[in-house]
Design a protein around this motif. Structure first.
Motif, PDB file in Angstrom:
ATOM      1  N   SER A 183       0.885  -1.385  -0.048  1.00 61.30           N
ATOM      2  CA  SER A 183      -0.111  -0.044  -0.090  1.00 61.30           C
ATOM      3  C   SER A 183       0.953   1.087  -0.100  1.00 61.30           C
ATOM      4  O   SER A 183       1.919   1.460   0.799  1.00 61.30           O
ATOM      5  CB  SER A 183      -0.764  -0.153   1.226  1.00 61.30           C
ATOM      6  N   THR A 184       0.640   2.347  -0.911  1.00 62.34           N
ATOM      7  CA  THR A 184       1.490   3.484  -0.862  1.00 62.34           C
ATOM      8  C   THR A 184       1.274   4.335   0.309  1.00 62.34           C
ATOM      9  O   THR A 184       1.987   4.938   0.672  1.00 62.34           O
ATOM     10  CB  THR A 184       0.983   4.314  -2.116  1.00 62.34           C
ATOM     11  N   GLN A 234      -1.035  -2.893  -6.001  1.00 62.31           N
ATOM     12  CA  GLN A 234      -0.849  -2.840  -4.627  1.00 62.31           C
ATOM     13  C   GLN A 234      -1.496  -4.181  -4.377  1.00 62.31           C
ATOM     14  O   GLN A 234      -2.497  -4.433  -4.858  1.00 62.31           O
ATOM     15  CB  GLN A 234      -1.741  -1.729  -3.722  1.00 62.31           C
ATOM     16  N   ARG A 265      -5.562   0.032   0.455  1.00 63.94           N
ATOM     17  CA  ARG A 265      -6.383   0.330   1.681  1.00 63.94           C
ATOM     18  C   ARG A 265      -7.399   1.281   1.197  1.00 63.94           C
ATOM     19  O   ARG A 265      -7.224   2.153   0.652  1.00 63.94           O
ATOM     20  CB  ARG A 265      -5.694   0.936   2.807  1.00 63.94           C
ATOM     21  N   ARG A 319     -11.311   3.178   2.743  1.00 63.26           N
ATOM     22  CA  ARG A 319     -11.938   3.754   3.933  1.00 63.26           C
ATOM     23  C   ARG A 319     -12.813   2.590   4.493  1.00 63.26           C
ATOM     24  O   ARG A 319     -13.039   1.738   4.110  1.00 63.26           O
ATOM     25  CB  ARG A 319     -12.593   4.964   3.504  1.00 63.26           C
ATOM     26  N   LYS A 360     -18.561   4.820  -9.083  1.00 63.61           N
ATOM     27  CA  LYS A 360     -17.508   5.441  -8.442  1.00 63.61           C
ATOM     28  C   LYS A 360     -16.341   5.104  -9.265  1.00 63.61           C
ATOM     29  O   LYS A 360     -15.820   3.934  -9.851  1.00 63.61           O
ATOM     30  CB  LYS A 360     -17.229   4.805  -7.005  1.00 63.61           C
TER      31      LYS A 360
END
Ligand code: BTN
Length: 244
Positions: free
Chosen positions: A20-21, A43, A47, A49, A113
């Motif tokens: 994960s960046t 990735q 991650r 929210r 989205k």
């Protein structure tokens, strides 16, 4: 690593793959400069929210920006909202209709989205650091995401052709820089009209996900403090991004 002359992207790191960046910047703030951008082609544990996973296959745009030594984390949240605006201004070059910001900072194209933003902070004593992570569905397949509560869409799907990911990244980082300079000189309010024009479901009931479950609200507009003024159970309330 390449550099530009703004703050955001002053130091630029590109990796093929990472877990994960956001995690990398957040856990290694001492290794990275203020304004660093870390971008990964994919990735393995992206991650999202609310502790959700952000599927990050090759073809999407995944990057994080590190802002170091912030006095008060709450003061920087308006810039997280402006980061959503930077994405919208950049993707408007590829897609012209139906783009909106769904509170707190998801970006939708025609109710689907296309981008999610996750801001995470880390404090060492009275030093606070913020990482803004952006995931944009560009040329990646979103078919496997169809089961989601809110269906996803990619820019490629909207345009019927691939989008140059590095060109898009460059545009977003440049826009973020312009907006960051204005934000730092107290000009957040100059963007309220533009942000309010882009507000998803303005004046209409919508469900939003919060840490305490789903809430039904009617978004009315963003405030000068980057809160969302809305109606909930016929009462006016303000939602603050830091609570999400
Ligand atoms: C959301 O849940 O809508 C936010 C998704 C944020 C995903 C991006 S991809 C780059 C950065 N690194 C992460 O692990 N997450 C963010």
């Amino acid at each position: 690593m390449k550099t530009n002359d703004g703050i955001i992207g002053s130091h630029f790191y590109m990796v093929n793959g990472i877990d994960s960046t956001n995690r990398e910047l957040l856990e290694n703030t001492e290794k990275y400069e203020h304004g660093s951008v870390l971008c990964a082609q994919k990735q393995s544990s992206g991650r999202g929210r609310h502790k959700r996973e952000w599927k990050s296959e090759k073809g999407g745009l995944y990057f994080s920006v590190l802002l170091k030594d912030i006095k008060n984390i709450n003061d920087i949240y308006p810039f997280v909202l402006l980061s959503a605006l930077a994405v919208i201004r950049s993707i408007s070059f590829f897609v012209t209709h139906g783009i909106a910001i769904k509170w707190p900072n998801d970006i939708y194209i025609n109710h689907r989205k296309v981008c999610g933003i996750l801001a995470e902070s880390n404090s060492q004593g009275n030093k606070h650091h913020l990482v803004i992570g952006l995931g944009v569905n560009v040329n990646n397949s979103v078919a496997h995401l169809e089961g989601l509560r809110h269906p996803a869409v990619s820019l490629k799907e909207c345009r019927d052709e691939e989008v140059d990911i590095l060109h898009l990244l460059d545009k977003i980082v440049n826009e973020m820089n312009v907006l960051y300079k204005d934000f730092k000189t107290g000009k957040f309010q100059d963007y309220l009209c533009e942000l309010n024009r882009l507000l998803y479901s303005k004046d209409q009931e919508v469900e939003i996900q919060t840490p305490r479950g789903l809430r039904r609200i009617i978004p009315l507009g963003f405030t000068p403090e980057a809160k969302l003024l809305c109606l909930e159970n016929k009462k006016e309330i303000e939602l603050f991004m830091g609570e999400f």
